[in-house]
Enzyme design. Structure first.
Site, PDB file in Angstrom:
ATOM      1  N   ASP A   1     114.154  53.343 142.195  1.00 43.74           N
ATOM      2  CA  ASP A   1     112.970  53.897 142.876  1.00 43.74           C
ATOM      3  C   ASP A   1     112.349  55.044 142.090  1.00 43.74           C
ATOM      4  O   ASP A   1     111.203  55.439 142.354  1.00 43.74           O
ATOM      5  CB  ASP A   1     113.364  54.390 144.274  1.00 43.74           C
ATOM      6  CG  ASP A   1     114.445  55.465 144.228  1.00 43.74           C
ATOM      7  OD1 ASP A   1     115.577  55.123 143.822  1.00 43.74           O
ATOM      8  OD2 ASP A   1     114.182  56.629 144.587  1.00 43.74           O
TER       9      ASP A   1
ATOM     10  N   TRP B   1     119.165  55.091 146.239  1.00 43.96           N
ATOM     11  CA  TRP B   1     120.220  55.847 146.923  1.00 43.96           C
ATOM     12  C   TRP B   1     121.516  55.033 147.043  1.00 43.96           C
ATOM     13  O   TRP B   1     122.098  54.901 148.116  1.00 43.96           O
ATOM     14  CB  TRP B   1     119.729  56.265 148.319  1.00 43.96           C
ATOM     15  CG  TRP B   1     118.574  57.204 148.345  1.00 43.96           C
ATOM     16  CD1 TRP B   1     117.656  57.409 147.353  1.00 43.96           C
ATOM     17  CD2 TRP B   1     118.186  58.053 149.427  1.00 43.96           C
ATOM     18  NE1 TRP B   1     116.728  58.328 147.745  1.00 43.96           N
ATOM     19  CE2 TRP B   1     117.019  58.750 149.021  1.00 43.96           C
ATOM     20  CE3 TRP B   1     118.699  58.285 150.699  1.00 43.96           C
ATOM     21  CZ2 TRP B   1     116.373  59.667 149.838  1.00 43.96           C
ATOM     22  CZ3 TRP B   1     118.050  59.202 151.517  1.00 43.96           C
ATOM     23  CH2 TRP B   1     116.905  59.883 151.093  1.00 43.96           C
TER      24      TRP B   1
ATOM     25  N   GLY C   1     131.234  50.941 136.888  1.00 41.96           N
ATOM     26  CA  GLY C   1     130.367  51.683 137.795  1.00 41.96           C
ATOM     27  C   GLY C   1     130.504  51.156 139.210  1.00 41.96           C
ATOM     28  O   GLY C   1     131.195  50.166 139.455  1.00 41.96           O
ATOM     29  N   GLN C   2     129.813  51.789 140.156  1.00 42.72           N
ATOM     30  CA  GLN C   2     130.021  51.395 141.550  1.00 42.72           C
ATOM     31  C   GLN C   2     129.475  50.004 141.863  1.00 42.72           C
ATOM     32  O   GLN C   2     130.090  49.269 142.634  1.00 42.72           O
ATOM     33  CB  GLN C   2     129.483  52.440 142.514  1.00 42.72           C
ATOM     34  CG  GLN C   2     128.026  52.754 142.454  1.00 42.72           C
ATOM     35  CD  GLN C   2     127.623  53.694 143.591  1.00 42.72           C
ATOM     36  OE1 GLN C   2     128.192  53.678 144.675  1.00 42.72           O
ATOM     37  NE2 GLN C   2     126.638  54.536 143.341  1.00 42.72           N
TER      38      GLN C   2
ATOM     39  N   LYS D   1     113.894  54.240 132.668  1.00 45.86           N
ATOM     40  CA  LYS D   1     114.176  53.030 133.450  1.00 45.86           C
ATOM     41  C   LYS D   1     112.938  52.129 133.511  1.00 45.86           C
ATOM     42  O   LYS D   1     113.053  50.898 133.423  1.00 45.86           O
ATOM     43  CB  LYS D   1     114.647  53.390 134.854  1.00 45.86           C
ATOM     44  CG  LYS D   1     116.030  54.033 134.903  1.00 45.86           C
ATOM     45  CD  LYS D   1     117.133  53.088 134.391  1.00 45.86           C
ATOM     46  CE  LYS D   1     117.416  51.964 135.371  1.00 45.86           C
ATOM     47  NZ  LYS D   1     118.529  51.089 134.902  1.00 45.86           N
TER      48      LYS D   1
ATOM     49  N   TYR E   1     114.566  60.317 133.305  1.00 44.45           N
ATOM     50  CA  TYR E   1     115.346  59.174 133.774  1.00 44.45           C
ATOM     51  C   TYR E   1     114.431  58.063 134.285  1.00 44.45           C
ATOM     52  O   TYR E   1     114.557  56.897 133.887  1.00 44.45           O
ATOM     53  CB  TYR E   1     116.315  59.611 134.869  1.00 44.45           C
ATOM     54  CG  TYR E   1     116.923  58.470 135.638  1.00 44.45           C
ATOM     55  CD1 TYR E   1     117.863  57.628 135.050  1.00 44.45           C
ATOM     56  CD2 TYR E   1     116.556  58.227 136.961  1.00 44.45           C
ATOM     57  CE1 TYR E   1     118.423  56.568 135.762  1.00 44.45           C
ATOM     58  CE2 TYR E   1     117.109  57.182 137.677  1.00 44.45           C
ATOM     59  CZ  TYR E   1     118.041  56.350 137.078  1.00 44.45           C
ATOM     60  OH  TYR E   1     118.573  55.304 137.786  1.00 44.45           O
TER      61      TYR E   1
END
Length: 281
Positions: free
Chosen positions: A102, A150, A10-11, A129, A125
């Site tokens: 968030d 973000w 993932g990033q 989380k 989602y």
């Protein structure tokens, strides 16, 4: 220091990999083929064979809209898998660093969210989380939970790269302007995580994003401005861009706690965006 990174494709995982050579840390980067957090036996066998001081969990079910119809899968990864991971970390005395979001808030605030602000997810989602956070807090004392917002980078799939790709084939784009938050450069988050684990103190829940405030429209404008891309962007309200999952209208996180406890210098979001774009072009 032995550090396991789960979800390394993932990033955030790729961002950690990109800065790893700058640190005197022995990293092991794993993907789902090596370590599947939804497989309790897989986790225990892996941790029994390999010794780690820290585990950074970058894996998650993050398809916000799909989660509305794939609740069981989202729970399997974001709640059950996370509980398996926390139990294994407790058993093998590993400190867990877990990334949250968030989306645990309802987006109706008028000032930045602190770690003490009441949670109230408005999507599947977000709920999964939050439930994952609660599992870690229930099971494991030695943990860091870091909520962010973000997230973008030159790696993986994210808003910045989507905007750049769309601009190749379009002259006009419409972007929502009534959702407010802060873009977070994944490399900045990766650096913050490494500062935190090297301190190995002040366990608990933290908020991290870059500094400043923006709408998605502001973010898109800045992406094209710093990329010298000439494209018209229309500002639209969220009601004209309906999605299966509800999004928080306000997602600004208060970073005071993480700044004070770890003496972090957090960059302003526009400056970090410029750095990320330089690595794209």
């Amino acid at each position: 220091m032995q550090v396991l990174v789960i979800g390394s494709n993932g990033q955030l995982g790729q961002s950690l990999r990109s800065i790893a050579p700058n640190y005197s840390v022995n990293f092991t980067f794993s993907d789902r083929s090596l370590l599947d957090i939804t497989n309790q036996q897989n986790i225990n066998v892996y941790f029994q064979k390999n010794k780690f001081d820290f585990c950074i969990n970058c894996s998650a079910y993050t398809a916000v809209d799909k989660a509305e119809n794939e609740e069981d899968l989202a729970k399997k990864i974001n709640v059950i898998g996370v509980s398996y991971l926390a139990e294994a970390c407790k058993k093998y005395q590993i400190t867990l660093v877990h990334i949250s979001t968030d989306f645990v808030f309802n987006g109706m605030a008028f000032k930045p969210y602190t770690e003490e602000t009441k949670t109230d997810p408005i999507s599947v989602y977000g709920q999964t989380k939050l439930d994952g956070e609660k599992e870690i807090q229930r099971i494991l004392d030695n943990h860091y939970i870091i909520r962010t917002s973000w997230l973008y980078s030159e790696f993986g799939n994210n808003f910045m790269k989507s905007m750049l790709n769309l601009s190749k084939n379009r002259d006009v784009l419409s972007v929502v302007s009534d959702q407010i938050g802060t873009p977070t450069y994944a490399v900045d988050l990766a650096k913050a995580i490494l500062i935190i684990i090297q301190s190995n103190s002040n366990y608990g829940l933290y908020h991290y994003s870059n500094l400043g405030v923006a709408s998605w429209y502001d973010f898109a404008k800045a992406i094209f401005e710093y990329s010298n891309i000439n494209i018209k962007i229309n500002s639209i309200p969220s009601i004209l861009y309906p999605t299966p999952a509800n999004r928080p209208f306000f997602s600004v996180l208060d970073k005071s706690k993480i700044q004070n406890n770890f003496k972090l210098e957090i960059p302003y979001w526009r400056e970090s965006l410029k750095k990320s774009l330089k690595n794209v072009f």
